[in-house]
Design an enzyme around this catalytic site. Structure first.
Site, short mmCIF file in Angstrom:
data_model
loop_
_atom_site.label_atom_id
_atom_site.label_comp_id
_atom_site.label_asym_id
_atom_site.label_seq_id
_atom_site.Cartn_x
_atom_site.Cartn_y
_atom_site.Cartn_z
N LYS A 124 3.51 -7.67 -5.39
CA LYS A 124 3.41 -8.23 -6.93
C LYS A 124 4.21 -9.15 -6.83
O LYS A 124 5.67 -8.85 -6.98
CB LYS A 124 3.20 -7.05 -7.78
CG LYS A 124 2.29 -6.15 -7.65
CD LYS A 124 2.21 -4.96 -8.66
CE LYS A 124 0.86 -4.12 -8.29
NZ LYS A 124 1.52 -2.99 -7.76
N TRP A 170 -0.94 -10.90 -7.23
CA TRP A 170 -0.91 -10.09 -6.27
C TRP A 170 -0.97 -10.63 -4.69
O TRP A 170 -1.81 -11.61 -4.48
CB TRP A 170 -2.14 -9.15 -6.11
CG TRP A 170 -2.09 -8.04 -7.25
CD1 TRP A 170 -1.10 -7.92 -8.28
CD2 TRP A 170 -2.87 -6.79 -7.50
NE1 TRP A 170 -1.01 -6.55 -8.99
CE2 TRP A 170 -2.26 -6.17 -8.70
CE3 TRP A 170 -4.20 -6.43 -6.98
CZ2 TRP A 170 -2.75 -4.85 -9.17
CZ3 TRP A 170 -4.78 -5.27 -7.44
CH2 TRP A 170 -4.01 -4.40 -8.61
N GLU A 222 -11.67 11.65 2.41
CA GLU A 222 -12.31 11.74 1.09
C GLU A 222 -13.84 11.36 1.26
O GLU A 222 -14.52 11.68 0.52
CB GLU A 222 -11.65 11.48 0.08
CG GLU A 222 -10.32 12.11 -0.50
CD GLU A 222 -9.17 11.56 0.34
OE1 GLU A 222 -9.54 10.93 1.37
OE2 GLU A 222 -8.22 11.52 -0.37
N THR A 262 -5.60 15.35 4.39
CA THR A 262 -5.06 14.08 4.56
C THR A 262 -3.51 14.00 4.70
O THR A 262 -2.57 14.68 4.05
CB THR A 262 -5.63 13.36 3.36
OG1 THR A 262 -4.89 13.79 2.22
CG2 THR A 262 -6.91 13.28 3.17
P1 AMP Z 1 -7.54 8.58 6.02
O1 AMP Z 1 -8.11 9.13 4.91
O2 AMP Z 1 -6.26 9.40 6.62
O3 AMP Z 1 -8.54 8.33 6.92
O4 AMP Z 1 -6.93 7.27 5.45
C1 AMP Z 1 -7.85 6.37 4.64
C2 AMP Z 1 -7.41 4.85 4.29
O5 AMP Z 1 -7.09 4.24 5.65
C3 AMP Z 1 -8.26 4.37 3.42
O6 AMP Z 1 -8.07 4.48 2.21
C4 AMP Z 1 -7.82 2.78 3.80
O7 AMP Z 1 -6.72 2.56 3.06
C5 AMP Z 1 -7.45 2.94 5.33
N1 AMP Z 1 -8.58 2.33 5.98
C6 AMP Z 1 -9.36 2.78 6.70
N2 AMP Z 1 -10.33 2.35 7.16
C7 AMP Z 1 -9.79 0.81 7.04
C8 AMP Z 1 -10.37 -0.43 7.31
N3 AMP Z 1 -11.35 -0.54 7.91
N4 AMP Z 1 -9.63 -1.37 6.80
C9 AMP Z 1 -8.64 -1.26 6.00
N5 AMP Z 1 -8.16 -0.18 5.64
C10 AMP Z 1 -8.75 1.15 6.19
#
Ligand code: AMP
Length: 542
Positions: A440, A445, A331, A186
Site C-alpha cells: 500500500k 495498491w 478451502e 492449511t
Molecule cells: P493453499 O490453501 O495452501 O493451497 O494456499 C492457497 C493460496 O495459494 C491461495 O489463496 C493463493 O493465495 C495462492 N495460490 C494458489 N494458486 C495460485 C495461483 N495460480 N496464482 C497465485 N496464487 C495462487
C-alpha cells in the site's frame, strides 16, 4: 415432484470399484521411499484397500474416526485414501514438512487414532509420538523387514503385515454422500493451522469437474503423475481423477528432484503432471542444461502459487509442453479456476492469448466468484478494478474442522479467499496479491506478484520476492529481494530496476533491490513473506 432416478450417493469407494472393474489391469507405478519402483494395478489396489478396511474394522475404527498419514505419493498412500474414506473414516493427510510443534498441534487437534507413516519419517515420528498420546497405533508403511529392531512407538506395526492378516472380502458401507471423507490442514503462516474437512460428495463433484476438457482434460489414454504431494489438498484431486477416468498413475514417492522426475516421466511415458512453480523451475533448468526434451509429456498444471509468465513461455516454446495455470486453495478442494482460451479468442494476437493464459483463468462450473471493494460492493469485470476475491460452490469449505467460532468462515454464503484479484470482461481472473502481501503506497495498491513476475523474466534472477517496507512519505514502498542465478553474481540493482522500465507504471517500480542466497518458503513451497517482512522490518530505504 421428485425425479425418478436411482438414488445412489456419490461415494469415494465407488471410484476405485469402477477402476478395478473396467480398468483393472491399468498400472499404478510408484517410487518407494525404501528404494525401488513398485508396480501394481487398480485391481490389486482395490483388493488391498478392502484388506485395509477389514483391518480398520478389526482395530475398532468407527465412522468419522480420523486416521492420519505422513507419507509421500506412493501406492500405499493411494490405497489408504480409499481404504480409510471408503470404510467411512476420515483420511487425514499431514504435511511432514511442517514444524514439530505444528504437527503435534494438528495430530492432537484432529484426534487421529492411527497414524500411517513412510520409513523416511521414522525419526520425525519418534519425536512426535510422546507428544501425541491419543494415537493408539503407529503403522510403518512398508514390509516387516524394515521394522526397527527396537522402538518406543506405541503399537508399532508394519503396513504389509497389517494387510496380510486380512482378506479382500469386504462390502463397502453405504452412507450419506455428505459424510466427511478427508481432512487437510492449511499451513497457517501466523495463526494455528486450520482443518478443511472434505466430504464424499464434494470430492466426487470436484473430480468430475477437474477432468473436464478446459480443466485437466484427462482420459484413459493418459499417464498421470501428480508431483503435487498427496498431503497438499489431496494432490489436487488426482488420486481420485486418475482411477475415475482409468488413467495409468505414476507416483514419484520422495523423488521430487529434476533428475528423478525426468527419468520417471520418460521411463513411464507420463503425459500429464501437476505441481507448484518451484518444481517446474527446477525441471526447466535441468532440461536446458542437459538439452533434453520430453518424449510424451504434453500438459502440466501449475498452481498453488502464481506461475511467472516466463515459466509458461519457456515450457510452451522450448519444451513444447502446454502449461495450464490454475488457481485454488485448500478451502476450495482446491480447483477454482484454470486458464484456457475460449473459441472467440482464437483470432486474438499471440500476445493477447498469452496474456489470458498467464492469468489464473476462468471459473469452472461449480465455482462462482466475485470481487468486492472495501465497502463489500461488487466490483466490475473490467480487468482493472481489484478487490477481495469471494467464492462459493459445492466444493468450497463452509467452516473449519473443530472451529471455535463456527459460522464465521463465510459471509452471506461467500467464502473470503484472502486473495486480491481482478476479473476481466471475458471472465479471466488475475490474482494480484494475497490481501496481506499487497503493497500500500500512498493509499494506492501495488501488486507484489506482478513485480515478481517481471523480475523472474530477467535471466539473472533465479527467484524473486517483493515485499512492502516502511516509508515515511508513502507508508510502504516495494523492495525486490532476489536470488541470483549462478554466473550472474555481477548483476547490479540498477540493471534489475531498469528492467521494469516500460513494463509497469513508474510508481510501481521497487525502490531498492537486496540480494540473498535463498528465500524462505512455507511447507508447501510458497514464498514465506511473513518471514521476509520480519527480516526486512527495519529496512531503511535510501
Ligand atoms: P493453499 O490453501 O495452501 O493451497 O494456499 C492457497 C493460496 O495459494 C491461495 O489463496 C493463493 O493465495 C495462492 N495460490 C494458489 N494458486 C495460485 C495461483 N495460480 N496464482 C497465485 N496464487 C495462487
Amino acid at each position: 415432484m421428485q425425479g425418478l432416478m436411482m438414488h445412489q450417493p456419490l461415494l469415494i469407494a465407488g471410484i476405485l470399484r469402477h477402476a478395478a472393474k473396467w480398468h483393472g489391469s491399468t498400472e499404478i507405478v510408484s517410487r518407494q521411499p525404501e528404494g525401488g519402483l513398485h508396480r501394481s494395478t487398480y485391481a490389486e489396489a482395490y483388493d488391498r484397500a478392502r484388506q485395509l478396511a477389514n483391518a480398520f474394522a478389526r482395530l475398532g475404527v468407527r465412522e468419522g474416526d480420523r486416521i492420519g498419514t505422513l507419507a509421500w505419493n506412493t501406492h500405499r498412500h493411494f490405497e489408504l485414501y480409499y481404504g480409510i474414506s471408503g470404510s467411512g473414516a476420515v483420511c487425514h493427510t499431514i504435511n511432514p514438512r511442517l514444524f514439530v510443534e505444528q504437527l503435534v498441534y494438528i495430530i492432537n487437534h484432529a484426534q487421529d487414532r492411527l497414524l500411517f507413516f513412510d520409513v523416511t519419517f521414522l525419526p520425525l515420528v519418534e519425536k512426535l509420538a510422546p507428544l501425541c498420546p491419543r494415537v493408539e497405533s503407529w503403522v510403518l508403511m512398508t514390509g516387516p523387514e524394515h521394522l526397527p529392531a527396537t522402538s518406543e512407538l506405541p503399537n508399532l506395526r508394519d503396513y504389509e503385515s497389517l494387510l496380510a492378516a486380512e482378506t479382500a472380502d469386504y462390502e463397502w458401507p453405504t452412507f450419506d454422500e455428505n459424510t466427511a471423507s478427508s481432512l487437510c490442514y492449511t499451513s497457517g503462516t501466523t495463526d494455528q493451522p486450520k482443518g478443511v474437512l472434505y466430504s464424499h460428495r464434494s470430492t466426487l463433484l470436484h473430480s468430475y469437474a477437474a477432468g473436464l476438457p478446459d480443466a485437466f482434460n484427462c482420459g484413459a489414454q493418459d499417464v498421470i503423475s501428480p508431483v503435487v504431494p498427496m498431503f497438499h489438498v489431496n494432490a489436487w484431486g488426482i488420486p481420485y481423477l486418475a482411477p475415475m477416468v482409468g488413467a495409468k498413475l505414476v507416483l514419484p514417492g520422495p523423488g521430487l528432484d529434476a533428475i528423478s522426475l525426468c527419468e520417471l516421466f520418460e521411463n513411464e511415458s507420463v503425459t500429464f503432471s501437476a505441481g507448484v512453480p518451484t518444481i517446474w523451475f527446477g525441471l526447466l533448468q535441468y532440461m536446458r542444461e542437459t538439452q533434453r526434451r520430453f518424449g510424451t509429456l504434453r500438459k502440466m498444471i501449475i498452481g498453488g502459487a502464481a506461475c511467472p509468465p516466463a515459466l509458461l513461455y519457456a515450457f510452451a516454446n522450448e519444451l513444447h509442453v502446454e502449461i495450464r495455470h490454475a488457481w485454488g486453495m485448500s478451502e476450495t478442494s482446491p480447483l477454482g479456476t484454470v486458464a484456457t482460451l475460449k473459441a472467440n479468442q482464437a483470432t486474438l494476437s499471440a500476445e493477447a492469448q498469452f496474456e489470458a493464459l498467464a492469468s489464473q483463468g476462468r471459473g469452472l462450473f461449480g465455482i462462482d466468484m466475485k470481487i468486492v471493494g472495501e465497502d463489500g460492493q461488487e466490483l466490475p469485470h473490467d480487468g482493472e478494478a481489484f478487490g477481495d476475491l469471494l467464492v462459493r460452490g459445492p466444493w468450497v469449505a463452509a467452516d473449519y474442522f473443530g472451529s471455535l467460532t463456527p459460522g464465521q468462515l463465510t459471509t452471506n454464503g461467500w467464502f473470503r479467499t484472502g486473495d486480491v484479484a481482478t476479473i476481466d470482461a471475458a471472465g479471466f481472473m488475475r490474482i494480484t496479491d494475497r490481501s496481506k502481501d499487497v503493497i500500500k503506497s500512498g493509499g494506492e495498491w501495488i501488486s507484489s506478484i506482478e513485480l515478481e513476475n517481471q523480475a523472474m523474466a530477467h535471466p539473472a534472477v533465479a527467484e524473486a520476492a517483493v515485499i512492502g517496507v516502511p516509508h515515511p512519505k508513502w507508508s510502504e514502498r516495494p523492495l525486490l529481494v532476489v536470488v541470483r542465478r549462478p554466473g550472474y553474481e555481477g548483476i547490479t540493482a540498477e540493471e534489475l530496476l531498469s528492467f521494469y522500465d516500460g513494463k509497469v507504471a513508474t510508481w510501481w517500480k521497487p525502490d531498492a533491490v537486496e540480494f540473498v542466497d535463498q528465500l524462505p518458503h512455507t511447507a508447501t513451497g510458497k514464498l514465506l513473506k511473513t518471514q521476509l517482512r520480519k527480516d526486512f522490518a527495519n529496512y531503511a530505504l535510501a
